[in-house]
Design an enzyme around this catalytic site. Structure first.
Site, PDB file in Angstrom:
ATOM      1  N   GLY A  58       0.821  -1.203   0.000  1.00  0.00           N
ATOM      2  CA  GLY A  58       0.000   0.000   0.000  1.00  0.00           C
ATOM      3  C   GLY A  58       0.850   1.246   0.000  1.00  0.00           C
ATOM      4  N   ALA A  59       1.892   1.244   0.828  1.00  0.00           N
ATOM      5  CA  ALA A  59       2.788   2.391   0.933  1.00  0.00           C
ATOM      6  C   ALA A  59       3.985   1.979   1.760  1.00  0.00           C
ATOM      7  CB  ALA A  59       2.075   3.580   1.571  1.00  0.00           C
ATOM      8  N   GLU A 105       1.604   5.923   7.471  1.00  0.00           N
ATOM      9  CA  GLU A 105       3.001   6.049   7.055  1.00  0.00           C
ATOM     10  C   GLU A 105       3.679   7.226   7.753  1.00  0.00           C
ATOM     11  OE1 GLU A 105       4.003   3.491   5.626  1.00  0.00           O
ATOM     12  OE2 GLU A 105       2.033   2.746   5.089  1.00  0.00           O
ATOM     13  N   GLU A 147       7.094   3.644   4.488  1.00  0.00           N
ATOM     14  CA  GLU A 147       7.350   4.784   5.370  1.00  0.00           C
ATOM     15  C   GLU A 147       8.788   5.274   5.341  1.00  0.00           C
ATOM     16  OE1 GLU A 147       8.001   1.105   8.107  1.00  0.00           O
ATOM     17  OE2 GLU A 147       6.697   1.661   6.446  1.00  0.00           O
ATOM     18  N   ASN A 148       9.539   5.037   4.268  1.00  0.00           N
ATOM     19  CA  ASN A 148      10.937   5.467   4.214  1.00  0.00           C
ATOM     20  C   ASN A 148      11.108   6.852   4.836  1.00  0.00           C
ATOM     21  OD1 ASN A 148      11.286   3.283   2.085  1.00  0.00           O
ATOM     22  ND2 ASN A 148       9.965   4.734   1.028  1.00  0.00           N
TER      23      ASN A 148
END
Length: 879
Positions: free
Chosen positions: A266-267, A303, A269-270
């Protein structure tokens, strides 16, 4: 990997700390679609007493160009190179190691490491993608600072992004340019990110509580800028909420988000550069439903919240994945509840838990929130780690209260900021901050399975006491035959005949609601001062993730549907009542009879429909019958056809009995002002109107098609358009084809909307749906290389259409096996996640079982498999 291969198993008990520390890393990327050169320079210290080689993780798809130690190139004989590692021996205590690798992003269909999406370079390094970029100690407990230089042709890639702050930019010869990014916060390699492309940008600003001025940017493909506003608004609200609720402030000068078309998750969080699946960023009224807006809001928040719960404090090893994910899911759920409705949010969260995690806990892939072992870590991004992990955090919050939980969070950050830690470290902070022993509670992290809690009641009119006996049992799961009693908090109230919660004494405390702590296999709880026989309302707010069985019959459930002050239990009473009726009707259908419908249930549903005091969003949920999958979970042997027939029979009966009321709801909840509002109130009205439309359609049968088409034609937003299509796709009527064609013609250039078009057809209840799905795979817009498109068609059919996936001849199973084998060669992560439905074979009759097992065996015997698919398939067959 073939069926007779024994891949290595990674075990929690074998964890050893790293022998080398990275003081700093500098990376230079010379970007080229087919031949990107990566130069990585590491300042390394060998820890005292650790006389072991330095083993760096790698990947067979990456070419090693050179290795330099303290500015001297090493010959081949000074290191050992395999397909998955680079090993160096006889190293000094401190040294500089430089490694050059060459990679082909354009050919990277696995979408792990550095790859291209629509011509844009982007990365996905969680969990083990960084080793596809360079040889590196690719593990979460190796944290260091990074300085990254990106060089690329300026005309093709004017935007160059990485983690941290942008400290330098400039032009180079031959039309190239560069950007330098410096991240001052130590991070593990899985949080590394890079993006390069020709992108449009939306910008805003946020001033933190410490007066830091933060630049906020969202990068998207050109033409999508107008669809970023809600994501930006969600980001700003998330930053403000995290300050107000948790006192957590953003720590850099810039925060970037990039929307990517091809993304496995989905995404991600870098640190300071979140990379998103475009479907969770792009939203406007014409192209996104209310559910899409809610997902954008929740995932953007999730995120962002990782900046502290995952980035500043990260996982020691991948077994601790829920340390960051379970905690951050809890935080995003709380945020969404504050932004919208806590009651509705809680119900939606539990619906997801029951739909995804409960079956996982009951199947061959059952594992604890903190797993003991894995073959491929990508397979443990599961509902158990995420959603059940969040429930474990929620129970801690319930036990400690908001103030106690916040004390624990504060101590957690004070102790562990900048560290890679464990679930035990988190629990210790909660325990120490509140001077409370949570050692028994920690069993939730290590014991798999969903507890069954059984409640029996006894009211003593003379003594005015109400006694409940509560038993807990967790059934054996793979690898855990014997289970121990868990620590289970149960929010409980007694409801009087007037519908009000009774004030009573429990454990010497007078209150209208109490928290019972179940810690043994069986316990008695006695309430005193109870002047009348009450209705029991237990596990309010779903205070513990358990399956609850009680003495309550249909009359008690109907009473709760009308009066329970706890919104969750009020909704849940209707679900329990509906499930029991559907199961009774299933039995009747299996015996060749015609099922009856309980008039009391019809009356209860009518009262809900008429009650003007109920919030529309809650009413929409209360009027929605239990899903076919949830009903199936209550059966020893699943009969999908009978479940579908019984549920549709009940739906028609409700629609027919209250047709006038549903017509009234449909007409009165139309929003007339012409402006689309994505907020909770307006979304609730649209949800209720959609539910009413569905009941009208069920009552009127095929004669409802013109009404549904009219609803579709008049829709000025995607929510209303999809509501009509959802019901039309189940019908064999001309309006179905005309609406689907019109939808396709209008949206054929929009990837996110076309995913909806594929998905809604894949979930149709019409006959020959599998033939339709095979036909849609030949559509020009379908590709196996895009995870969203695969999930929207193949996943929607195999996971979201039990009626036709489980067809008697096994053709649905054969279809899934074919697609998994084909997809495994392109994208193993996505292929493995499609395997789940086949692992449920034990819950079906012998005929279905044999066909499902044959499909799994076909996958295992198909030749070389990825570790991802092999692990899921082998466990599904043997577990």
């Amino acid at each position: 990997m073939s069926a007779d291969t024994n891949p290595p198993v990674i075990r929690l008990q074998d964890y050893t700390a790293p022998a080398y520390r990275l003081r700093h890393v500098e990376m230079v990327f010379d970007l080229d679609p087919e031949s990107t050169l990566v130069t990585t320079t590491m300042a390394v210290t060998r820890l005292a007493g650790m006389e072991v080689p330095l083993e760096l993780d790698g990947d067979r798809d990456m070419a090693l160009v050179s290795v330099w130690l303290d500015n001297r190139e090493l010959p081949d004989g000074r290191y050992e190179l395999t397909e998955e590692s680079l090993t160096l021996r006889d190293l000094p205590e401190e040294f500089e190691l430089q490694i050059q690798t060459s990679i082909n992003p354009k050919a990277n269909t696995k979408l792990e490491g550095l790859y291209q999406s629509n011509g844009m370079f982007c990365t996905q390094c969680e969990a083990e993608g960084f080793r596809r970029i360079t040889f590196f100690p690719d593990r979460p407990d190796v944290m260091t600072t990074y300085r990254v230089t990106i060089r690329a042709p300026k005309a093709d890639y004017p935007v160059l992004l990485s983690n941290g702050n942008n400290v330098e930019n400039g032009d180079l010869p031959d039309g190239r340019h560069y950007a330098v990014w410096d991240d001052p916060f130590p991070k593990p390699s899985y949080l590394f990110a890079l993006v390069a492309g020709d992108l449009a940008m939306m910008e805003d600003r946020f001033t933190t509580m410490g007066d830091r001025d933060v630049t906020l940017r969202i990068f998207v493909e050109h033409g999508n800028e107008s669809r970023c506003a809600y994501a930006m608004d969600s980001l700003i609200r998330s930053m403000k909420w995290d300050e107000e609720r948790f006192g957590l402030e953003y720590d850099l000068d810039i925060f970037n988000i990039v929307a990517v078309s091809d993304f496995n998750m989905g995404a991600m969080e870098n640190k300071s550069l979140n990379i998103f699946n475009a479907k969770y960023i792009l939203a406007d009224p014409e192209t996104a439903t209310d559910a899409d807006f809610a997902l954008v809001e929740g995932i953007v928040a999730h995120e962002y919240f990782h900046n502290w719960t995952g980035n500043r404090v990260t996982c020691r090893d991948w077994f601790q994945l829920s340390l960051k994910e379970g905690l951050t899911v809890f935080r995003d759920q709380e945020f969404s509840g504050d932004q919208r409705s806590h009651a509705v949010q809680r119900i939606e969260d539990v619906r997801m838990l029951r739909a995804r995690q409960f079956p996982e806990d009951a199947g061959p892939l059952s594992h604890p929130v903190r797993p003991d072992s894995y073959i491929e870590i990508n397979n443990f991004y599961t509902a158990t780690v995420y959603e059940k992990g969040a429930e474990v955090i929620r129970m801690m919050h319930s036990i400690l209260g908001e103030d106690g939980f916040q004390r624990g969070m504060k101590l957690y950050f004070e102790r562990h900021d900048g560290q890679a830690v464990t679930c035990d470290d988190f629990t210790a902070a909660m325990s120490d901050a509140n001077d409370m022993d949570l050692s028994h509670f920690k069993l939730w992290y290590s014991q798999s399975g969903t507890p069954l809690v059984t409640v029996s009641e006894h009211y003593d009119e003379t003594a005015k006491t109400f006694r409940i006996r509560v038993r807990q049992e967790t059934r054996p799961t793979p690898g855990q035959e014997k289970k121990q009693p868990l620590y289970i908090p149960l929010r409980t109230a007694l409801i009087g005949q007037d519908g009000q919660d009774l004030s009573c004494r429990f454990d010497g405390v007078e209150a209208r609601e109490h928290v019972l702590t179940l810690t043994k296999a069986e316990q008695d709880f006695v309430f005193e001062g109870v002047g009348e026989k009450p209705i029991l309302s237990i596990n309010r707010g779903f205070s513990a993730p358990v399956i609850l069985k009680s003495d309550a019959g249909h009359p008690e459930k109907a009473f709760q549907m009308a009066h329970d002050a706890d919104p969750f239990n009020r909704w849940n009473a209707g679900q329990d009542y509906g499930v029991s009726l559907i199961l009774e009707m299933v039995e009747t259908l299996q015996n060749g009879g015609k099922p009856d419908v309980d008039p009391a249930f019809l009356d209860a549903m009518g009262r809900i429909a008429r009650d003007q005091a109920i919030d529309p969003a809650f009413k929409a949920l209360a009027l929605t019958l239990p899903s076919e999958d949830y009903v199936a979970e209550q059966m020893q042997v699943v009969d999908v056809e009978a479940i579908h027939g019984a549920r549709e029979h009940l739906r028609r009966a409700i629609g027919t009995a209250h047709r006038d009321q549903f017509q009234h709801l449909y007409e009165t909840h139309r929003l007339e002002d012409g402006r689309f509002d994505p907020g909770a109130e307006a979304a609730g009205h649209r949800a209720l109107r959609s539910v009413a439309l569905g009941y009208l359609g069920s009552a009127d049968g095929d004669t409802a098609a013109p009404v549904l088409k009219s609803h579709f034609d008049q829709a000025d937003n995607m929510t209303d358009a999809m509501a009509a299509l959802r019901y039309l796709t189940d019908m064999d009527v001309p309006e179905r084809a005309s609406c689907l064609t019109a939808f396709e013609e209008r949206w054929k250039g929009n990837q996110q909307v076309m995913d909806k078009w594929f998905g809604i057809q894949a979930m149709s209840a019409r006959q020959n749906t599998l033939d339709d799905v095979r036909g849609l795979m030949e559509h020009p817009a379908f590709t196996m290389k895009n995870p969203n498109r695969v999930r929207s068609l193949i996943g929607a059919f195999c996971i979201g259409n039990p009626l036709h996936f489980h067809v008697q001849d096994g053709s649905g199973y054969d279809f899934l096996a074919e697609q998994v084998i084909a997809l495994d060669k392109i994208n193993p992560q996505v292929a493995a996640r499609l395997m789940g439905p086949l692992g449920q074979w034990r819950r079906f009759d012998s005929g279905h079982q044999e066909k499902m097992k044959a499909a799994i065996s076909h996958v295992l015997e198909s030749g070389e498999l990825s570790k991802d698919v092999y692990e899921i398939a082998s466990k599904s067959l043997a577990g």
